[in-house]
Structure formats: C-alpha cells, structure tokens
Design a protein around this motif. Structure first.
Motif, PDB file in Angstrom:
ATOM      1  N   TRP A 118      37.499  52.036 -11.149  1.00  0.00           N
ATOM      2  CA  TRP A 118      38.435  53.162 -11.053  1.00  0.00           C
ATOM      3  C   TRP A 118      38.625  53.695  -9.642  1.00  0.00           C
ATOM      4  O   TRP A 118      39.631  54.338  -9.363  1.00  0.00           O
ATOM      5  CB  TRP A 118      37.999  54.297 -11.965  1.00  0.00           C
ATOM      6  N   ASP A 119      37.713  53.465  -8.726  1.00  0.00           N
ATOM      7  CA  ASP A 119      37.772  54.066  -7.401  1.00  0.00           C
ATOM      8  C   ASP A 119      38.364  53.083  -6.401  1.00  0.00           C
ATOM      9  O   ASP A 119      37.732  52.083  -6.055  1.00  0.00           O
ATOM     10  CB  ASP A 119      36.358  54.491  -6.990  1.00  0.00           C
ATOM     11  N   ARG A 120      39.564  53.382  -5.915  1.00  0.00           N
ATOM     12  CA  ARG A 120      40.224  52.485  -4.958  1.00  0.00           C
ATOM     13  C   ARG A 120      39.419  52.306  -3.679  1.00  0.00           C
ATOM     14  O   ARG A 120      39.546  51.296  -3.004  1.00  0.00           O
ATOM     15  CB  ARG A 120      41.620  52.995  -4.619  1.00  0.00           C
ATOM     16  N   GLY A 121      38.585  53.290  -3.340  1.00  0.00           N
ATOM     17  CA  GLY A 121      37.736  53.177  -2.164  1.00  0.00           C
ATOM     18  C   GLY A 121      36.674  52.097  -2.325  1.00  0.00           C
ATOM     19  O   GLY A 121      36.014  51.726  -1.361  1.00  0.00           O
ATOM     20  N   HIS A 122      36.539  51.583  -3.552  1.00  0.00           N
ATOM     21  CA  HIS A 122      35.540  50.541  -3.829  1.00  0.00           C
ATOM     22  C   HIS A 122      36.142  49.399  -4.650  1.00  0.00           C
ATOM     23  O   HIS A 122      35.500  48.858  -5.538  1.00  0.00           O
ATOM     24  CB  HIS A 122      34.322  51.143  -4.524  1.00  0.00           C
TER      25      HIS A 122
END
Length: 176
Positions: A118-122
């Motif tokens: 869910w986290d675009r940073g990851h």
C-alpha cells in the motif's frame, strides 16, 4: 464433502486473518466516529490491537489448526486453515512498517519488509498493479471452474473489493 462447502471454507479461511482488522476499524470508524488518522496511526499500533493481530496472524496458530485438520482428515477444515496460511504467506512479505507478529506466541518480532502493498514509498506503485493482475487471474481461473452462482458472485465481489482497495491505497493513503 461437496465442492461448494470446500469453496466456502476456503473463502472463510482466506478472510479470517484480517477479519479482526475490518471489525475493529469498522466499529471504530463508523460506529464510534473515531477519525481515520487515530484508527490507523494510534489504535492500529496499540498493544491491544497488536495482540489481536498477533493471534489471528500467527503462523503457529494457523499451522497447529491445519495440523489438527489434517490429523482429523477434515477436508473443510484443511481448506479453511490452508487458505488462512496462504493468506499469511502472501501477507508476510508485503508490509513495510505495519506488519504483524506472525510468530506469536513464541516471538513478538515483526518482519519489516522493504516492500509494501500500500505504501508507494516502498514499492506499492509496482506491487499494487501486480497484486491486481494476480487477483484478476485467480478470479478468472475460479470462474472457469464453473463455480456455483454464489461462488461466482463471491469471487466477483472479492475481486472488486481487492481492486478498490488497491486503488485506495495507491491514490489516497500512500506516502509516495
């Protein structure tokens, strides 16, 4: 044992590891009116919620239940517990900083994956679409098996829910 009962057990088992999250967050958000940032930034990481998640996401709990199901030669229980274990195996590598203690009761350690669904940073910008393609492919395989009407409807509902969730995480709840 009918195929329909096995399918229902597998659907239930696939959902059970996350059922507590949906119930607790749904009650908190919609019945108690707690703001989403409090639910997902505070309550989610509270000792109480993490204890519930530890139990229903434990490889050892589901593994022991699956072992019992196999020992008793119970096809519906094997389908239920096997689907729950598959859920955990797929879930384990896709949580960066919001994982669960999958090795409870022997450890409270939480794997911090380099990728997140869910986290675009990851990596969610590429994990989410892959997840959506895999879910769609699985739905097509299930539909081709000529499921009972309720099974086909359940697969359609779950696929739409999965695609909606991927959309929500990628566009509204992501840090990237």
């Amino acid at each position: 044992m009918s195929g329909a009962r096995l399918l229902a057990a597998a659907f239930a088992g696939a959902a059970l590891p996350d059922l507590s999250l949906y119930v607790m967050s749904g009650v908190s958000l919609f019945l108690l009116g707690i703001p989403p940032d409090v639910v997902f930034d505070d309550l989610y990481f509270s000792d109480t919620w993490q204890t519930v998640f530890a139990i229903d996401n434990s490889f050892f709990v589901w593994g022991a239940l699956c072992g019992l199901a196999c020992w008793h030669r119970s096809p519906w229980a094997v389908a239920l517990t096997g689907a729950a274990l598959l859920h955990l195996l797929l879930d384990f590598p896709l949580h960066h900083d919001d994982g669960r203690p999958h090795f409870w009761p022997f450890s409270w350690w939480v794997f911090e994956s380099p990728v997140s669904y869910w986290d675009r940073g990851h990596g969610a910008a590429w994990v989410g679409p892959i997840e959506a393609v895999l879910a769609t492919s699985a739905a097509v395989v299930l539909w081709r098996r000529r499921l009972p009407m309720w099974g086909g409807a359940a697969v359609a509902f779950l696929l739409l829910a999965e695609l909606w969730v991927v959309r929500q995480w990628l566009f509204f709840f992501s840090s990237g």
